[in-house]
Structures are given as C-alpha cells and as structure tokens.
Design an enzyme around this catalytic site. Structure first.
Site, mmCIF file in Angstrom:
data_model
loop_
_atom_site.group_PDB
_atom_site.id
_atom_site.type_symbol
_atom_site.label_atom_id
_atom_site.label_comp_id
_atom_site.label_asym_id
_atom_site.label_seq_id
_atom_site.Cartn_x
_atom_site.Cartn_y
_atom_site.Cartn_z
ATOM 1 N N SER A 14 24.664 37.321 45.913
ATOM 2 C CA SER A 14 25.816 36.928 45.066
ATOM 3 C C SER A 14 25.418 36.115 43.835
ATOM 4 C CB SER A 14 26.849 36.100 45.847
ATOM 5 O OG SER A 14 27.166 36.729 47.038
ATOM 6 N N ASP A 71 30.483 46.860 42.927
ATOM 7 C CA ASP A 71 29.596 46.838 41.757
ATOM 8 C C ASP A 71 29.771 48.096 40.905
ATOM 9 O OD1 ASP A 71 28.339 44.385 41.781
ATOM 10 O OD2 ASP A 71 26.802 45.009 43.200
ATOM 11 N N ILE A 149 15.547 42.254 56.610
ATOM 12 C CA ILE A 149 14.945 43.317 57.430
ATOM 13 C C ILE A 149 15.463 44.691 57.011
ATOM 14 C CG2 ILE A 149 14.854 44.303 59.766
ATOM 15 C CD1 ILE A 149 14.757 41.437 60.834
ATOM 16 N N LYS A 190 10.378 26.872 43.252
ATOM 17 C CA LYS A 190 9.624 27.299 44.439
ATOM 18 C C LYS A 190 10.258 28.505 45.160
ATOM 19 C CE LYS A 190 6.430 25.125 45.813
ATOM 20 N NZ LYS A 190 5.129 25.213 45.135
ATOM 21 N N CYS A 381 49.837 51.312 44.898
ATOM 22 C CA CYS A 381 49.626 51.950 46.194
ATOM 23 C C CYS A 381 50.516 51.301 47.268
ATOM 24 C CB CYS A 381 48.150 51.917 46.568
ATOM 25 S SG CYS A 381 47.733 53.208 47.728
ATOM 26 N N LEU A 382 49.997 50.354 48.052
ATOM 27 C CA LEU A 382 50.862 49.664 49.011
ATOM 28 C C LEU A 382 52.028 49.007 48.268
ATOM 29 C CD1 LEU A 382 51.364 48.661 51.928
ATOM 30 C CD2 LEU A 382 50.036 46.638 51.346
ATOM 31 N N GLY A 383 51.791 48.552 47.039
ATOM 32 C CA GLY A 383 52.836 47.911 46.234
ATOM 33 C C GLY A 383 53.983 48.871 45.948
ATOM 34 N N HIS A 507 45.683 54.121 42.197
ATOM 35 C CA HIS A 507 45.072 52.838 41.814
ATOM 36 C C HIS A 507 44.662 52.858 40.341
ATOM 37 C CE1 HIS A 507 44.739 50.964 45.805
ATOM 38 N NE2 HIS A 507 44.592 52.196 46.252
ATOM 39 N N GLU A 509 44.003 50.489 38.442
ATOM 40 C CA GLU A 509 43.056 49.427 38.084
ATOM 41 C C GLU A 509 41.634 49.957 37.909
ATOM 42 O OE1 GLU A 509 44.707 49.689 40.951
ATOM 43 O OE2 GLU A 509 43.549 49.021 42.697
HETATM 44 N N1 GLN Z 1 48.191 51.388 53.757
HETATM 45 C C1 GLN Z 1 48.760 52.262 52.807
HETATM 46 C C2 GLN Z 1 48.369 53.722 53.056
HETATM 47 O O1 GLN Z 1 47.418 53.999 53.748
HETATM 48 C C3 GLN Z 1 48.406 51.856 51.388
HETATM 49 C C4 GLN Z 1 46.951 52.034 51.061
HETATM 50 C C5 GLN Z 1 46.528 51.333 49.809
HETATM 51 O O2 GLN Z 1 47.214 50.447 49.293
HETATM 52 N N2 GLN Z 1 45.382 51.682 49.274
HETATM 53 O O3 GLN Z 1 48.991 54.608 52.555
#
Ligand code: GLN
Length: 544
Positions: A14, A71, A149, A190, A381-383, A507, A509
């Site tokens: 990190s 990343d 490891i 060091k 998505c979930l939103g 998504h 974003e």
């Molecule tokens: N859990 C929800 C689904 O599987 C939303 C997934 C998410 O927000 N990426 O549809």
C-alpha cells in the site's frame, strides 16, 4: 517486440505501486509511446469477484467483463486506455490453468513443478498481453511485497524475462517506503537496503528505486541508497506523498524517470507533452467551493471499496470548478430513527453498488429522503435497485416491495433474478458482467446527459428490474430512460417529478476519466451544486 517494465514493492504494501505504474504509463504515453499494463496478484483466488470489499477494496470491471484489481482502474484513468481480462493475472488463474493442462494430459510422463511449469505459464501471460495489445511497452506490477512466500513464482518469472527477451528490453523498478523515526527525526534506509538485498538474492538488480515517504527526502539519503543498493544517484527517485494522486506523473517526470526509461530501453520517443496533465493538477489544487455529497453504503469504513466512485465524483466536481466534500454514511446507521440528520447537509446523495441485505433498509431511507426532499440522487447498480424498491413501497403504500436478493418470499419482487440467472449455482464469475449497449429515451435526463441515443456501459450484477411492475411504476412517474436495445431490460430509470433522481443498472464510474467526467456523474454534480445546504440558505429580508 514489446519491451517490459517490471515494478516490485518493498518494505510494506500500500505504498502506491499501482499509482506509480499508472504514472509511468502517463509519462510514456505523453511521449507517444504505446503502453499496456498488467497487474500480477499472488493470491489463490481466480479473481477478486468473490472477495469481500473489506478484504480487497473495489472490484474493477473491464469492458470484456473481467472482475479485476482496483489498480486497473488507476491504469485506465491515468493512461486513458481500456484494458481487458489479460491485464490481471492471479496465482489462482495460473495454477488452475497448469492443473487443467495436466488433467488433459498435456505433460504426459512429466512431473509438474513450479519451475518450469508454473513460471512458464506466468511468462505466457506477459507475452499474451504483448501480443493482444501490440504495445511498445508492457508495464507489469507485481502485487504484494518482495519476500512474500506466494509472490516468489512471479519474481522468478520476471527475473527469467531478462534472459528471454534480452537485458536491453527489460527495466526493473523497486518502490519502497522510507519510514520516519520521530525520536531521531530522520528517514531510515535500512528496510530499503534489506528489500533490495532480497531482490538481488533472487537475481534481480533494480534499475530504479522509487522512495515513498511522508517527508521530504534529503540528498544524503539518496546518496546512501545509491551506494548500498548499487543504483545511480539519479535513479534513486524520491516520491513524497502528494496532495493528489494525479500529481505523481509530474513529480516522476521532474525527477527524469521518463528519460531514464527511454534511454535504457532505447525507445523512440517524442518530446513529452504533459500540458493537459499539468493543467488538471493545477485546477485540482486550486481551492474551489465544495459540493456536499453523501455516499451511503455498506463498506464505507474502507474508502478503497468505492475507489472509482470517489474518483468519478472528483472528476465531475472539477468539471464544474467545484471541490468535493464527500461524507461517508454507513447505511446501517440510517436505520435507527431520527438519523436523517446524517443527510441534512447533503446537496446530493449517491448510492453505489453492493451485495447482501446488511444496510439495505438504511439505503432505502436515504432514497426516500432524496425523493421527498427533492435532493439530487444518483444510484449505481444496487443504487438503482434501492430506488425502485423505495418508489414501489411508496406507490403501493406497502413496506413489502423488495428485491428477491433480500426477501425471496415478497409478494412484490420489484427486483428479481434474470431468468437466465435462476439456474446458476456457482458464485464465481457468473454475474452479468462487462459492456452492454443501452438505448436512451429521447428528452430524458439520461439522454440529455449523454447527448447520444445509444451508449455502452459496464455491468456486474445478478438481479434486474422486474418487468411485471413496469406499467404500475411508470403510471406513478417512473421513467425508463435507458433500455437494452431489445427493450427487455431496464438499464436507467429516473423520476419525472423530481429535479434529478437518476439511477443506472450499470457502473458508469468505471468509464470516468479525470479530463472527461462521466455524463451521469457530471449532471448529478451539476444538479447538486445548485441545491442550497442547510445553514447556507440566504437570510430572509427582515422587513418587506
Ligand atoms: N446485489 C445486486 C445484484 O447482484 C447489485 C450488484 C451491484 O451493485 N454491483 O444485482
């Protein structure tokens, strides 16, 4: 033939190896050298898709639907390229490929060993990316820290590459931390000496050592590292913690890292043009009036879980010449009565992606708060699913509407599994993932934001809007402003009777870039910046 830059980490994890790798990409691209990037993750999971965000941070989704390390998001944002599944390699993938080959009989008669079979498979992945991307330079970041490891086979593979492709075609960079001792008030070299010794023990001599530190690094420290680690003084590059991650390419350029790489690898390079990048950083560092955004989620204790969402909000705020004041709200806290106060100073509310029932009722409260108080809302998505559940509960005047992910016995399954998901048993790699087209509906807020009628966005989910409820919710004011081209799947929805309440099943974003904010984020911040905060209302005239 591609040339390779290998980046390893020392002392602790990190410290910003990912940002360093991404920044080197920026430096090469600014010289018109083509690059691609690969992240090697030593863990045994096949991909991070099944890992908790608390363990791993955000899962970044590539266009072709791979669930990858966060990343890769930094690589895409810094270099402005789109990567594929070939850019993230895990030990889990390597071992499962080697074992599958063994079962098929590919090595009949042989004993399968880490050297050569596992190492050969790792090097195969390097070459596969080189072939696919045709980039002049492949930047490869080895996850973890030298001495782990599980990282050994990756280090052995990058060592062997020097012989495979020739020493003029490989460049090794070691990123380490210089800890600061408060009682002697000095930086210590060091641990760096030890980690470089460890690298040399396995046959890798770094060309460059990048020293991360929270304090300025004096010349004497550079000399010492140069002497003990056997690298040129100029190749010991200080990288003090930056005000913004986007400043890192400029710091590395100032320290002549770009030129060092070009010289050693004998690359054909143009004069570097970082003017856009300089402008971006100077704008980011100029103080702007902030927009207050509340991010309501389940994993807020670990900000890395929402890495791309936070970056996309920053890009969008910058577009409007605004700063971002982001409040992280744990959705479970909203479940207690009277906790709306947590949202009261928000000019916009964002609900990002997530899985599982914990905190869902709090998110539904946040969506209800946004709808009734006319606060701009962006659901990812979930939103989107939360916004639909909340609206259905209001329209049907019942607390029952839900997603079958959270209540599989509900009479109002407004969000449900896609028919093709119903028979899926395995959890890993089985969601609807990657790029899908989305047709926008004319004169909707979504179409206005995109300025286009057909767009393509990245998905990662199992559940969808249930079409049984389309008409009922539409009659109450829900607009389906984005649909799959066959009209079957709701991809974007918004409320007609609200200043800006828009959600998407994908998504966005992941597609935002520092100089090119995503249209939905841009318009969300655009709407939020005009909302008056509590305490910021203009005072009323005392007399008429
Ligand atoms: N859990 C929800 C689904 O599987 C939303 C997934 C998410 O927000 N990426 O549809």
């Amino acid at each position: 033939m591609s040339k390779y830059i290998f980046i390893t980490g020392g002392v602790v994890s990190s410290v910003g190896k990912g940002i360093t790798a991404a920044s080197i990409g920026t430096l090469l691209k600014s010289r018109q050298i083509t690059v691609s990037v690969q992240k090697l993750d030593p863990y045994l999971n096949v991909d991070p898709g099944t890992m908790s965000p608390y363990q791993h941070g955000e899962v970044f989704v590539t266009q072709d639907g791979a669930e990858t390390d966060l990343d890769l998001g930094n690589y895409e944002r810094f270099i402005d390229i789109n990567l594929t599944a070939n850019s993230n390699v895990t030990s889990g993938q390597i071992y499962s490929t080697v074992i599958a080959k063994e079962r098929r009989g590919d090595f009949l008669g042989g004993t399968i060993q880490v050297v050569p079979h596992v190492i050969t498979e790792i090097k195969e992945r390097f070459k596969r990316l080189a072939k696919e991307s045709k980039a002049e330079v492949i930047i490869i970041e080895v996850g973890g820290t030298v001495g782990d490891i599980e990282g050994q086979p990756f280090l052995e593979a990058i060592r062997q590459m020097r012989k495979d492709v020739g020493r003029d075609n490989v460049f090794y960079i070691h990123v380490t931390l210089l800890p600061y001792l408060n009682f002697t008030q000095e930086l210590k070299t060091k641990p760096t000496q030890h980690s470089v010794n460890e690298l040399r023990r396995i046959g890798i001599q770094p060309d460059v050592i990048i020293c991360r530190s929270d304090y300025p690094i004096p010349e004497g420290i550079r000399d010492k590292i140069s002497l003990f680690c056997d690298v040129d003084q100029q190749a010991v590059i200080p990288l003090p913690t930056a005000e913004t991650i986007y400043e890192v390419p400029l710091t590395l350029e100032k320290e002549t890292l770009g030129q060092l790489i070009v010289d050693k690898l004998g690359l054909k390079a143009k004069r570097p043009d970082l003017s856009q990048w300089e402008e971006l950083v100077s704008r980011l560092k100029t103080p702007h009036e902030p927009v207050n955004i509340a991010l309501v989620g389940k994993y807020v204790e670990l900000k890395d879980a929402y890495f791309s969402v936070r970056e996309a909000l920053h890009h969008a705020a910058l577009h409007h010449n605004r700063g971002l004041n982001l409040t992280w709200v744990q959705s479970e806290e909203l479940e207690e009565n009277g906790r709306d106060a947590l949202l009261r100073s928000a000019q916009g509310i964002i609900i990002p992606g997530g899985f599982g029932i914990r905190g869902i009722e709090g998110m539904i409260k946040a969506a209800s708060y946004a709808r009734t108080n006319k606060i701009p809302y962006l659901g990812l998505c979930l939103g989107l699913q939360v916004m639909v559940i909340e609206f259905a509960r209001y329209v049907l005047n019942s607390t029952e509407p839900n997603s079958t992910e959270f209540d599989d016995a509900t009479h109002y399954p407004v969000i449900d599994l896609l028919p093709e998901q119903k028979s899926v048993k395995n959890k890993g790699g089985t969601m609807r993932r990657g790029k899908y087209p989305c047709q926008l509906v004319d004169s909707s807020r979504a179409a206005k934001a995109y300025g286009d009628s057909l767009v393509s966005e990245r998905h990662r989910h199992r559940f969808e809007f249930n079409n049984q409820f389309r008409t009922q919710l539409q009659e109450a004011g829900m607009v389906y402003s984005g649909l799959s081209p066959d009209g079957r799947l709701v991809e974007i929805c918004e409320l007609s009777d609200h200043p800006w309440m828009v959600s998407c099943q994908f998504h966005p974003e992941f597609n935002s870039r520092p100089n090119r904010p995503h249209p939905l984020f841009r318009d969300f911040i655009g709407a939020a910046k005009d909302v008056l905060r509590e305490g910021a209302q203009p005072t009323l005239p005392l007399s008429p």
